[in-house]
Design an enzyme around this catalytic site. Structure first.
Site, PDB file in Angstrom:
ATOM      1  N   ASN A   1       2.212  -4.929  -3.266  1.00 29.64           N
ATOM      2  CA  ASN A   1       0.836  -5.317  -2.908  1.00 29.64           C
ATOM      3  C   ASN A   1      -0.048  -4.007  -2.510  1.00 29.64           C
ATOM      4  O   ASN A   1       0.394  -3.339  -1.564  1.00 29.64           O
ATOM      5  CB  ASN A   1       1.062  -6.258  -1.919  1.00 29.64           C
ATOM      6  CG  ASN A   1      -0.633  -6.865  -1.544  1.00 29.64           C
ATOM      7  OD1 ASN A   1      -1.087  -7.540  -2.303  1.00 29.64           O
ATOM      8  ND2 ASN A   1      -0.645  -6.866  -0.103  1.00 29.64           N
TER       9      ASN A   1
ATOM     10  N   GLU B   1       0.851  -1.074   0.017  1.00 30.85           N
ATOM     11  CA  GLU B   1       0.063  -0.067  -0.011  1.00 30.85           C
ATOM     12  C   GLU B   1       0.938   1.387   0.174  1.00 30.85           C
ATOM     13  O   GLU B   1       0.650   2.298   0.953  1.00 30.85           O
ATOM     14  CB  GLU B   1      -1.013   0.008   1.311  1.00 30.85           C
ATOM     15  CG  GLU B   1      -1.764  -1.306   1.153  1.00 30.85           C
ATOM     16  CD  GLU B   1      -2.700  -1.407   2.180  1.00 30.85           C
ATOM     17  OE1 GLU B   1      -2.788  -0.534   3.384  1.00 30.85           O
ATOM     18  OE2 GLU B   1      -3.467  -2.501   2.616  1.00 30.85           O
TER      19      GLU B   1
ATOM     20  N   ASP C   1     -11.925 -10.506  -0.353  1.00 31.05           N
ATOM     21  CA  ASP C   1     -13.086 -10.959   0.263  1.00 31.05           C
ATOM     22  C   ASP C   1     -14.409 -10.027  -0.382  1.00 31.05           C
ATOM     23  O   ASP C   1     -13.856  -9.078  -1.342  1.00 31.05           O
ATOM     24  CB  ASP C   1     -13.051 -10.680   1.963  1.00 31.05           C
ATOM     25  CG  ASP C   1     -12.431  -9.411   2.402  1.00 31.05           C
ATOM     26  OD1 ASP C   1     -12.224  -8.325   1.428  1.00 31.05           O
ATOM     27  OD2 ASP C   1     -12.078  -9.487   3.593  1.00 31.05           O
TER      28      ASP C   1
ATOM     29  N   GLU D   1      -5.922 -10.999  -1.138  1.00 31.63           N
ATOM     30  CA  GLU D   1      -6.635 -10.983   0.165  1.00 31.63           C
ATOM     31  C   GLU D   1      -8.076 -10.730  -0.099  1.00 31.63           C
ATOM     32  O   GLU D   1      -8.929  -9.990   0.394  1.00 31.63           O
ATOM     33  CB  GLU D   1      -6.378  -9.501   0.819  1.00 31.63           C
ATOM     34  CG  GLU D   1      -4.758  -9.301   1.320  1.00 31.63           C
ATOM     35  CD  GLU D   1      -4.260  -8.046   2.055  1.00 31.63           C
ATOM     36  OE1 GLU D   1      -5.395  -7.432   2.248  1.00 31.63           O
ATOM     37  OE2 GLU D   1      -3.145  -7.740   2.212  1.00 31.63           O
TER      38      GLU D   1
ATOM     39  N   HIS E   1     -10.338  -6.825  -1.887  1.00 32.60           N
ATOM     40  CA  HIS E   1     -11.327  -6.210  -1.011  1.00 32.60           C
ATOM     41  C   HIS E   1     -12.273  -5.670  -1.654  1.00 32.60           C
ATOM     42  O   HIS E   1     -12.361  -4.271  -1.948  1.00 32.60           O
ATOM     43  CB  HIS E   1     -10.563  -5.536   0.132  1.00 32.60           C
ATOM     44  CG  HIS E   1      -9.663  -6.205   1.061  1.00 32.60           C
ATOM     45  ND1 HIS E   1      -9.888  -7.251   1.778  1.00 32.60           N
ATOM     46  CD2 HIS E   1      -8.139  -5.725   1.322  1.00 32.60           C
ATOM     47  CE1 HIS E   1      -8.946  -7.588   2.540  1.00 32.60           C
ATOM     48  NE2 HIS E   1      -7.713  -6.769   2.087  1.00 32.60           N
TER      49      HIS E   1
END
Ligand code: 9MR
Length: 391
Positions: free
Chosen positions: A227, A170, A294, A292, A263
């Site tokens: 990432n 990030e 979801d 990651e 996400h």
């Protein structure tokens, strides 16, 4: 596969998922002979879940695993430590390293023939208090010395045990941040938020390049990733990453991969440029990954979807993410950020949102689970790799 064929397959799989959920309760409890995600996955794609070693994998008795541990090891062949390898966990005081939680992840993975995805070495969150207290007085050289020691020690501790490392996490601003752009209209690195980029704000790219070099020196076999979130499609942020990746590669930096966290939220549309985005990074010679995944849903006070149709929409979003990964042979890992709602970070952080993972809180697989599993199976007849090795 053509676009039409992909859509047809997705529709068929989605319909099948719905049938399986209602018609095949036996599949809901995976035994030794039931199909699982890891059994269906192509041999060149790791299928992973985040897990928190200190919380979820401690204690661990291989002869008597918890239900959570049993499903984790049966369904997945990769683990990302959700918090155990972050700075606040691994170096709580200067030069004092603690690998308790991280070692629990590695032990669990080794006991169950799983790979470990390292996360992370440089981030603006979850830094220990001593870093936050000191960084404003650091020169760039001092910051580099601290970062080099950390990376060398942490990556060295796990040498040979980690297949992918998120080295830089990030690092770019969000486009909606008030200070997102520099004087030239370029998206800014987080030089105001990341303590190490702050200390080296005169040459943040130099710091990033060194971070990758130090990590590579400590474990030459780990593939080193950048990432981030909001980098699924082709957009301003991924254009910035693309330019940075090109520069790093031109400078001979051992950058090996680009990870999109994934996400997602059903309140936003699915960005169909995900595959094209992955393809452009792959063409640079990089691996890509969903790191990651979801998919958040609007929920009631009990954490159940307010709109029942969202259960299927969620399955579709998961399926589209995985399909984009499957369609790009350089996509080498697909990881969900915890596989059950009982462990998900989402409800604590997004009021009114939840139901984000492929399993309910009481470990019932959702349609999203069956969509993932069926897509894995469909992509790999005979469990083959997606492309013959060496082609
Ligand atoms: O899931 C993690 C949660 O337990 C922590 O409290 C949180 C703190 O920053 O970090 C979460 O994981 C994040 C990941 O490391 C980086 N991408 C965003 C994830 C969700 O916030």
């Amino acid at each position: 596969m053509t676009m039409q064929r992909r859509i047809a397959v997705l529709a068929a799989v989605t319909a099948l998922s719905a049938t399986l959920v209602t018609a095949a309760p036996a599949l809901a409890t995976p035994g030794m002979s039931s199909p699982t995600l890891r059994k269906e996955a192509p041999i060149d794609l790791h299928i992973g879940s985040a897990s928190w070693g200190a919380r979820d994998l401690t204690p661990y008795d291989p002869k008597n695993p918890t239900q959570y541990q049993q499903i984790l090891s049966t369904q997945f062949n990769s683990i990302t430590p959700e918090n155990d390898m972050k700075w606040d966990a691994t170096e709580p005081a200067p030069g004092v390293f603690d690998f308790t939680g991280a070692d629990a992840v590695v032990r669990f993975a080794e006991a169950n023939h799983m790979a470990v995805r390292g996360h992370n070495l440089l981030w603006h969150n979850q830094n220990p208090q001593w870093v936050m207290d000191a960084y404003k007085s650091w020169t760039c050289d001092q910051a580099k010395a601290v970062l080099k020691d950390h990376i060398t020690t942490v990556v060295g501790h796990f040498k040979g045990k980690i297949y992918q490392w998120d080295v830089a996490n990030e690092i770019f601003h969000d486009t909606w941040d008030p200070n997102a752009y520099d004087a030239n209209g370029q998206l800014r690195l987080r030089t105001d938020q990341n303590p190490f980029l702050y200390a080296c704000s005169s040459d943040p790219v130099g710091l990033l390049e060194d971070a990758f070099r130090w990590a590579h020196a400590a474990d030459p076999n780990a593939v080193l990733f950048m990432n981030d979130y909001a980098v699924e499609g082709i957009n301003t942020k991924t254009d910035a990453y693309y330019a940075l990746a090109q520069k790093m590669l031109a400078d001979g930096v051992p950058l090996g991969g680009f990870g999109a966290q994934g996400h997602l939220d059903l309140d936003y549309g699915f960005d169909n440029s995900l595959q094209a985005n992955f393809e452009r990074f792959a063409k640079l010679g990089l691996q890509v990954a969903i790191t990651e995944a979801d998919v958040r849903v609007r929920v009631d006070a009990n954490g159940q979807p307010i709109n029942p149709a969202d259960v299927q929409r969620q399955a579709d979003y998961y399926g589209r993410m995985l399909q984009a990964c499957l369609n790009v042979p350089q996509c080498t890992s697909f990881t969900v950020w915890q596989y059950t709602d009982s462990k998900s970070w989402v409800p604590g952080v997004f009021p009114g949102k939840g139901y984000a993972t492929p399993y309910t809180a009481d470990y019932t697989p959702k349609p999203a689970y069956y969509t993932l599993r069926n897509l894995l199976a469909e992509a790999t007849p005979g469990r083959s790799p997606r492309v013959p090795m060496g082609s």
